[in-house]
Design an enzyme around this catalytic site. Sequence first.
Site, PDB file in Angstrom:
ATOM      1  N   HIS A 167       0.837  -1.201   0.000  1.00 42.63           N
ATOM      2  CA  HIS A 167       0.000   0.000   0.000  1.00 42.63           C
ATOM      3  C   HIS A 167       0.876   1.258   0.000  1.00 42.63           C
ATOM      4  O   HIS A 167       1.011   1.910  -1.023  1.00 42.63           O
ATOM      5  CB  HIS A 167      -0.910  -0.061   1.228  1.00 42.63           C
ATOM      6  CG  HIS A 167      -2.000   0.955   1.249  1.00 42.63           C
ATOM      7  ND1 HIS A 167      -2.293   1.771   0.197  1.00 42.63           N
ATOM      8  CD2 HIS A 167      -2.901   1.276   2.220  1.00 42.63           C
ATOM      9  CE1 HIS A 167      -3.316   2.553   0.510  1.00 42.63           C
ATOM     10  NE2 HIS A 167      -3.693   2.278   1.743  1.00 42.63           N
ATOM     11  N   HIS A 196      -1.542   0.244 -11.918  1.00 43.89           N
ATOM     12  CA  HIS A 196      -2.439   0.544 -10.795  1.00 43.89           C
ATOM     13  C   HIS A 196      -3.675  -0.328 -10.924  1.00 43.89           C
ATOM     14  O   HIS A 196      -4.125  -0.593 -12.034  1.00 43.89           O
ATOM     15  CB  HIS A 196      -2.845   2.027 -10.828  1.00 43.89           C
ATOM     16  CG  HIS A 196      -3.415   2.517  -9.544  1.00 43.89           C
ATOM     17  ND1 HIS A 196      -4.733   2.348  -9.214  1.00 43.89           N
ATOM     18  CD2 HIS A 196      -2.833   3.161  -8.504  1.00 43.89           C
ATOM     19  CE1 HIS A 196      -4.941   2.870  -8.019  1.00 43.89           C
ATOM     20  NE2 HIS A 196      -3.810   3.369  -7.554  1.00 43.89           N
ATOM     21  N   ASP A 223       3.404   7.049  -7.240  1.00 40.09           N
ATOM     22  CA  ASP A 223       4.658   6.780  -6.548  1.00 40.09           C
ATOM     23  C   ASP A 223       5.889   6.877  -7.436  1.00 40.09           C
ATOM     24  O   ASP A 223       7.011   6.798  -6.936  1.00 40.09           O
ATOM     25  CB  ASP A 223       4.614   5.376  -5.915  1.00 40.09           C
ATOM     26  CG  ASP A 223       3.770   5.379  -4.670  1.00 40.09           C
ATOM     27  OD1 ASP A 223       3.759   6.414  -3.990  1.00 40.09           O
ATOM     28  OD2 ASP A 223       3.112   4.364  -4.391  1.00 40.09           O
TER      29      ASP A 223
HETATM   30  N1  ACO Z   1       5.736  -3.804 -14.229  1.00 43.93           N
HETATM   31  C1  ACO Z   1       5.648  -4.781 -15.166  1.00 43.93           C
HETATM   32  N2  ACO Z   1       4.515  -5.434 -15.465  1.00 43.93           N
HETATM   33  C2  ACO Z   1       3.423  -5.101 -14.774  1.00 43.93           C
HETATM   34  C3  ACO Z   1       3.433  -4.095 -13.792  1.00 43.93           C
HETATM   35  C4  ACO Z   1       4.646  -3.432 -13.526  1.00 43.93           C
HETATM   36  N3  ACO Z   1       4.737  -2.465 -12.609  1.00 43.93           N
HETATM   37  N4  ACO Z   1       2.192  -3.966 -13.257  1.00 43.93           N
HETATM   38  C5  ACO Z   1       1.429  -4.868 -13.900  1.00 43.93           C
HETATM   39  N5  ACO Z   1       2.168  -5.548 -14.816  1.00 43.93           N
HETATM   40  C6  ACO Z   1       1.697  -6.577 -15.753  1.00 43.93           C
HETATM   41  C7  ACO Z   1       1.374  -7.867 -15.043  1.00 43.93           C
HETATM   42  O1  ACO Z   1       2.493  -8.707 -14.970  1.00 43.93           O
HETATM   43  C8  ACO Z   1       0.282  -8.408 -15.912  1.00 43.93           C
HETATM   44  O2  ACO Z   1       0.882  -8.932 -17.065  1.00 43.93           O
HETATM   45  P1  ACO Z   1       0.259 -10.272 -17.785  1.00 43.93           P
HETATM   46  O3  ACO Z   1      -1.091  -9.860 -18.257  1.00 43.93           O
HETATM   47  O4  ACO Z   1       1.243 -10.600 -18.850  1.00 43.93           O
HETATM   48  O5  ACO Z   1       0.220 -11.316 -16.682  1.00 43.93           O
HETATM   49  C9  ACO Z   1      -0.493  -7.164 -16.350  1.00 43.93           C
HETATM   50  O6  ACO Z   1       0.465  -6.093 -16.301  1.00 43.93           O
HETATM   51  C10 ACO Z   1      -1.691  -6.843 -15.466  1.00 43.93           C
HETATM   52  O7  ACO Z   1      -1.240  -6.618 -14.153  1.00 43.93           O
HETATM   53  P2  ACO Z   1      -2.020  -7.058 -12.835  1.00 43.93           P
HETATM   54  O8  ACO Z   1      -1.033  -7.668 -11.902  1.00 43.93           O
HETATM   55  O9  ACO Z   1      -3.262  -7.798 -13.168  1.00 43.93           O
HETATM   56  O10 ACO Z   1      -2.463  -5.662 -12.270  1.00 43.93           O
HETATM   57  P3  ACO Z   1      -3.051  -5.407 -10.815  1.00 43.93           P
HETATM   58  O11 ACO Z   1      -4.158  -4.434 -10.996  1.00 43.93           O
HETATM   59  O12 ACO Z   1      -3.345  -6.646 -10.085  1.00 43.93           O
HETATM   60  O13 ACO Z   1      -1.791  -4.739 -10.099  1.00 43.93           O
HETATM   61  C11 ACO Z   1      -0.328  -3.145  -9.140  1.00 43.93           C
HETATM   62  C12 ACO Z   1      -1.676  -3.387  -9.824  1.00 43.93           C
HETATM   63  C13 ACO Z   1      -0.205  -4.022  -7.869  1.00 43.93           C
HETATM   64  C14 ACO Z   1      -0.238  -1.676  -8.708  1.00 43.93           C
HETATM   65  C15 ACO Z   1       0.800  -3.495 -10.141  1.00 43.93           C
HETATM   66  O14 ACO Z   1       0.664  -2.714 -11.301  1.00 43.93           O
HETATM   67  C16 ACO Z   1       2.183  -3.311  -9.524  1.00 43.93           C
HETATM   68  O15 ACO Z   1       2.655  -4.202  -8.820  1.00 43.93           O
HETATM   69  N6  ACO Z   1       2.850  -2.152  -9.798  1.00 43.93           N
HETATM   70  C17 ACO Z   1       4.149  -1.908  -9.220  1.00 43.93           C
HETATM   71  C18 ACO Z   1       4.036  -1.478  -7.766  1.00 43.93           C
HETATM   72  C19 ACO Z   1       3.510  -0.075  -7.614  1.00 43.93           C
HETATM   73  O16 ACO Z   1       3.977   0.848  -8.258  1.00 43.93           O
HETATM   74  N7  ACO Z   1       2.542   0.094  -6.700  1.00 43.93           N
HETATM   75  C20 ACO Z   1       1.983   1.408  -6.365  1.00 43.93           C
HETATM   76  C21 ACO Z   1       0.557   1.517  -6.741  1.00 43.93           C
HETATM   77  S1  ACO Z   1      -0.034   3.168  -6.376  1.00 43.93           S
HETATM   78  C22 ACO Z   1      -0.361   3.158  -4.714  1.00 43.93           C
HETATM   79  O17 ACO Z   1      -0.567   2.173  -4.091  1.00 43.93           O
HETATM   80  C23 ACO Z   1      -0.424   4.472  -3.974  1.00 43.93           C
END
Ligand code: ACO
Length: 464
Positions: A283, A322, A378
């Site tokens: 988070h 996100h 972020d």
């Molecule tokens: N880098 C590379 N690939 C990614 C990323 C990323 N940052 N985020 C998602 N993907 C890919 C996944 O691997 C997935 O690929 P696939 O379809 O080939 O399997 C696809 O994009 C969809 O991603 P999901 O995991 O389904 O997205 P979800 O909505 O569950 O996750 C999250 C969102 C957790 C924020 C994710 O994008 C992530 O981990 N980002 C990096 C961490 C981050 O920056 N978090 C801050 C969020 S803002 C906040 O909390 C204030």
Amino acid sequence: MAEEQRHREDGGGVATAKETLSVTDNRTGESYEVEVDDGTVRAMAFRQMKVSDDDFGLMAYDPAFTNTASCRSSVCFIDGEAGVLEYRGYPIEQLCEQSNYLEVAYLLIYGELPTRDQLDEWVFEITHHTYVHENIKKFVEGFRYDAHPMGMLLATVGALSTFYPAANRIDDPEERHMAGVRMIAKVPTLAAFAYRHNLGLPYVYPDNDLSYPGNFLSMMFKMTEVKYQPDPRLERALDVLWILHADHEQNCSTNAVRGVGSSRVDPYSAVAAGVAALYGPLHGGANEAVLRMLDRIESADNIPAFLEGVKKKDEKLMGFGHRVYKNYDPRARIIKKHVDEVFEVTGRNPKLDIAVELEKRALDDDYFVERKLYPNVDFYSGLIYEALGLPTDMFTVMFAIPRTSGWIAQWLEMVQDTETKIARPRQIYTGERERDFQPIEEREQRVDPPTGEAATSTIDPTKR
Ligand code: ACO
């Protein structure tokens, strides 16, 4: 709505204008009509669907609340596909341009922008409640020198409930108001005390002549000078960051505040639950991870190799993607504009060049485009915090300070909502049933496998 038949171009089928859902339970052949209200169905409407008279009835299963609305709220609106964020209907871009954090906190809590008199009174109240009881200082002194500042904040916000016991009269509007004022006023003081405790520096008391962010900078960084003069550019950048982080509808920590608050506990304890949820790396901790990633990339030349690793899923591009935004996070766009202003004061951080280049290359790459992965809030915020001289442990604390107003706004809405009941989900029970108790001499020794899979509940007495 008229009960006429109409064709729906989008769905391709024929739909009635009736706001209901027809459900046939194929287990029994029974049909039910369930009301659709605001694009939702009530999970309780499914309870009537039973296979027999003694059946409990159908439940909805949604472990991470991914498709469950837990409340009605008028505080914050997000359209993730379009990249829209509004507080009480006002676009975040306009608030960042024309408002300041304390005015936005008022808006979130009271639902309308204040008049000049209302704002003056609000700012006066907040400014005159920034001091904390001296015992809180002693409490902070009791932590180890290297205690995580988020752990200290969590404990001290919870401890405030013991200093203001009348706050448990949550039906009293005056008590509710005072709890909100006190928390918004005191959380920066508690955060700064935690920071100075880590450094072994004396605490700096609040300065009523300074603005809300200016006073925070003074409590953090004042040394021997008689009067700390914050740089207006840093003050403004912090104020904008705090506007951007003030609320984000039913996120993990807000849900924690509402869930705990639904027991009708005092608001300090409910907000402490929010701080605890924000402490978690999924988070509040992503901006730290962005800085670690930029450190590892080291130079713009290494970006292509790094992105190849991301595409092979060896690692993630932190600060991208996100759960809700499938477009550019509007907060990231605004922060990016303020990064340069901060660096004008603090000197340029070479990591910014890597970040800008990384963003450009990722947005040009099909992998990220197809998955709708854009920079989130972020991606740039950690660079600002680092430029301000903050250690990474403080980054999540910097998030908790402004989110306090959002938590309070959501808590106030929750306690005044006539639909609120104690939050108490159901479960799908997967355990054993109706076993007879065995005397200890008759129990079979069963040892858990090291993986924990198929674990038994029996403790191996030889391992005690
Ligand atoms: N880098 C590379 N690939 C990614 C990323 C990323 N940052 N985020 C998602 N993907 C890919 C996944 O691997 C997935 O690929 P696939 O379809 O080939 O399997 C696809 O994009 C969809 O991603 P999901 O995991 O389904 O997205 P979800 O909505 O569950 O996750 C999250 C969102 C957790 C924020 C994710 O994008 C992530 O981990 N980002 C990096 C961490 C981050 O920056 N978090 C801050 C969020 S803002 C906040 O909390 C204030």
